[in-house]
Scaffold this active site. Structure first.
Site, PDB file in Angstrom:
ATOM      1  N   ASP A 102     -56.378  54.687  34.133  1.00  0.00           N
ATOM      2  CA  ASP A 102     -56.818  54.205  32.908  1.00  0.00           C
ATOM      3  C   ASP A 102     -55.667  54.500  31.887  1.00  0.00           C
ATOM      4  O   ASP A 102     -54.595  55.111  32.238  1.00  0.00           O
ATOM      5  CB  ASP A 102     -58.022  54.842  32.337  1.00  0.00           C
ATOM      6  N   SER A 103     -55.740  53.904  30.781  1.00  0.00           N
ATOM      7  CA  SER A 103     -54.595  54.110  29.788  1.00  0.00           C
ATOM      8  C   SER A 103     -54.108  55.039  28.904  1.00  0.00           C
ATOM      9  O   SER A 103     -53.083  55.564  28.291  1.00  0.00           O
ATOM     10  CB  SER A 103     -54.705  52.857  28.817  1.00  0.00           C
ATOM     11  N   GLY A 104     -55.228  56.009  28.949  1.00  0.00           N
ATOM     12  CA  GLY A 104     -55.131  57.261  28.232  1.00  0.00           C
ATOM     13  C   GLY A 104     -55.971  57.039  26.580  1.00  0.00           C
ATOM     14  O   GLY A 104     -56.177  57.692  25.765  1.00  0.00           O
ATOM     15  N   ASP A 156     -55.860  50.259  24.949  1.00  0.00           N
ATOM     16  CA  ASP A 156     -56.653  49.621  24.069  1.00  0.00           C
ATOM     17  C   ASP A 156     -57.212  50.864  23.100  1.00  0.00           C
ATOM     18  O   ASP A 156     -56.913  52.014  23.095  1.00  0.00           O
ATOM     19  CB  ASP A 156     -57.935  49.277  24.601  1.00  0.00           C
ATOM     20  N   GLN A 178     -62.931  44.455  24.050  1.00  0.00           N
ATOM     21  CA  GLN A 178     -63.845  45.582  23.192  1.00  0.00           C
ATOM     22  C   GLN A 178     -64.389  44.644  22.222  1.00  0.00           C
ATOM     23  O   GLN A 178     -64.992  43.363  22.456  1.00  0.00           O
ATOM     24  CB  GLN A 178     -62.761  46.351  22.416  1.00  0.00           C
ATOM     25  N   ASP A 194     -66.509  52.888  37.270  1.00  0.00           N
ATOM     26  CA  ASP A 194     -66.237  54.274  37.248  1.00  0.00           C
ATOM     27  C   ASP A 194     -67.013  55.348  36.543  1.00  0.00           C
ATOM     28  O   ASP A 194     -67.654  54.760  35.514  1.00  0.00           O
ATOM     29  CB  ASP A 194     -64.650  54.497  37.097  1.00  0.00           C
ATOM     30  N   CYS A 224     -81.469  60.076  52.362  1.00  0.00           N
ATOM     31  CA  CYS A 224     -79.917  60.247  52.378  1.00  0.00           C
ATOM     32  C   CYS A 224     -79.336  60.505  53.501  1.00  0.00           C
ATOM     33  O   CYS A 224     -80.027  61.858  54.328  1.00  0.00           O
ATOM     34  CB  CYS A 224     -79.449  61.123  51.246  1.00  0.00           C
ATOM     35  N   CYS A 248     -76.063  61.856  54.338  1.00  0.00           N
ATOM     36  CA  CYS A 248     -75.012  62.647  54.002  1.00  0.00           C
ATOM     37  C   CYS A 248     -75.032  63.983  54.676  1.00  0.00           C
ATOM     38  O   CYS A 248     -76.177  64.310  55.214  1.00  0.00           O
ATOM     39  CB  CYS A 248     -74.475  62.822  52.549  1.00  0.00           C
ATOM     40  N   CYS A 306     -77.490  66.523  53.056  1.00  0.00           N
ATOM     41  CA  CYS A 306     -78.638  66.472  53.342  1.00  0.00           C
ATOM     42  C   CYS A 306     -79.101  66.655  54.731  1.00  0.00           C
ATOM     43  O   CYS A 306     -80.362  66.891  55.291  1.00  0.00           O
ATOM     44  CB  CYS A 306     -79.052  64.925  52.812  1.00  0.00           C
ATOM     45  N   HIS A 342     -72.988  65.595  47.757  1.00  0.00           N
ATOM     46  CA  HIS A 342     -74.054  64.473  47.980  1.00  0.00           C
ATOM     47  C   HIS A 342     -74.253  63.637  46.891  1.00  0.00           C
ATOM     48  O   HIS A 342     -74.428  62.223  47.210  1.00  0.00           O
ATOM     49  CB  HIS A 342     -75.363  65.344  47.842  1.00  0.00           C
TER      50      HIS A 342
HETATM   51 ZN   LIG Z   1     -77.232  63.495  50.436  1.00  0.00          ZN
END
Ligand SMILES: [Zn+2]
Length: 407
Positions: free
Chosen positions: A111-113, A165, A224, A301, A339, A341, A344, A370
């Protein structure tokens, strides 16, 4: 894009082909929802994609091996503001760029900060030139501008760079938002000029040879305009006129009503260039992601899976649950029964609760793992359903299941 004149020697004819920093192809579409492939100089990313946030050169609480192998995250974020202040650009430059410094060979977006500096509130002063602020690390006076941000992002060598921005508050008046939006447009233009200059000077530390791609960084513009649709449309027009490799919607999820956020996405996303990736910055919960995909967004994100994981909140297919609640004391079920993962598959809610109650660091690590797995799996499901023509069904069932609530 490199252009060649007609009378070039035959051996140089290869550069007649269009060379771009990224390539974006849409493979399937259902309504506004798109499934595609974003090719960067560091590999392919299937979209829609969720990008884990690696604020200070680390996705907090998870090792890179796990991000790569089990979770198969193709792209992560780095924060210009944090890395600029600590460890500083000299350290990262001497390491050979952010990829080398953190040992991550896949794609990175920085990102630009701008947003971080904006979030400092009273600690910053915005002028035409840029933003002056006090570092949260040592209180020193610092100055961030489009030029400085581009310089820092070139030194980081990220694969996707964001323009610098200004974000208007969610409740900003029309007049205030318009002023801020026009400043963003002027900063976007300056960002692009500085970016092009730095690319031609070879300042990008992340340069790699990439087949069919230029190997340079890509630059994304940011739309924006807070909750004002007319300003959002103007901002989009201003941004597209400058011309970028991808386009983001910024300034959402900053305190406005959720209905306003979706109104903006629904109006703006379909108007964004169809052949470029569309990135919704800083959003959101799993249901936000699915709903934004339905309105035409490709990239996301958010700190939620990692930040909330550290405080004991798990995102599951049946809604959120707080593992610290007493009701899980003897609960032998996994966090989320659907799930797959490694957390889990192995651990019970009772054990995870015990880890939190005793302050064990493994607690945050396992919940973070998770949560990221759940976000990335959700996006995998979204992509598959768009490709197979089942996205409306996926969306409906996903929403219904969430309401069942895990607690
Ligand atoms: Zn999981």
């Amino acid at each position: 894009m490199r252009l060649c004149v007609n009378f070039v020697p035959l051996r140089e004819i290869f550069c007649m082909a269009q060379v771009t920093p990224i390539k974006f192809e849409i493979n399937a579409q259902q309504g506004e929802a798109r499934a595609g492939v974003l090719t960067t100089r560091r590999g392919q990313i299937e979209t829609p994609v969720f990008m884990p946030v690696g604020t200070a050169g680390t996705v907090k609480g998870i090792r890179f091996e796990e991000l790569e192998t089990e979770l198969d995250a193709r792209i992560i974020l780095g924060n210009t503001y944090h890395l600029w202040l600590r460890p500083g650009i000299d350290v990262i430059k001497s390491a050979g760029g952010l990829h080398r410094f953190i040992s991550w060979n896949r794609a990175l977006l920085t990102d630009s900060g701008g947003f971080q500096v904006w979030s400092l509130g009273a600690l910053r002063k915005i002028s035409e030139e840029g933003t002056e602020f006090r570092s949260h690390v040592d209180g020193s006076l610092r100055f961030l501008s489009p030029e400085v941000s581009m310089e820092v992002q070139a030194a980081l060598g990220s694969d996707i760079v964001m323009v610098f921005d200004e974000c208007a508050p969610g409740e900003a008046s029309h007049e205030e938002t318009e002023r801020s939006m026009n400043l963003t447009a002027r900063w976007a233009k300056r960002s692009k000029e500085a970016f092009n200059r730095l690319q031609s000077e070879g300042a990008d530390t992340g340069r790699v040879a990439a087949e069919g791609l230029s190997g340079t960084q890509a630059l994304f513009g940011i739309v924006q305009g807070a909750g004002h649709l007319d300003l959002r449309r103007t901002s989009l027009e201003q941004t597209v006129n400058i011309g970028f490799d991808g386009y983001a919607i910024g300034g959402l999820s900053v305190g406005e009503e959720k209905s306003v956020m979706f109104e903006v996405i629904e109006d703006i996303a379909p108007r964004m260039p169809k052949d470029a990736p569309r990135y919704l910055m800083g959003v959101g919960t799993p249901e936000d992601l699915v709903e934004a995909v339905a309105r035409g967004i490709d990239m996301f994100d958010c700190v939620l899976p990692t930040r909330n994981g550290r405080t004991g909140q798990a995102f599951t297919s049946r809604g959120k649950l707080n593992i610290k609640n007493a009701q899980f004391t003897n609960d032998t079920r996994p966090l989320d029964e659907s799930c797959g993962c490694s957390v889990c598959r192995r651990h019970s809610r009772a054990y995870l609760r015990h880890l939190f109650m005793t302050g064990e660091m493994l607690a945050s690590i396992l919940l973070t793992h998770h949560n990221l797995a759940f976000f990335l799996d959700t996006m995998r499901g979204v992509r598959q359903s768009i490709r197979s023509g089942d996205f409306p069904k996926f969306r409906r069932e996903f929403t219904e299941r969430l309401k069942a609530n895990g607690e």
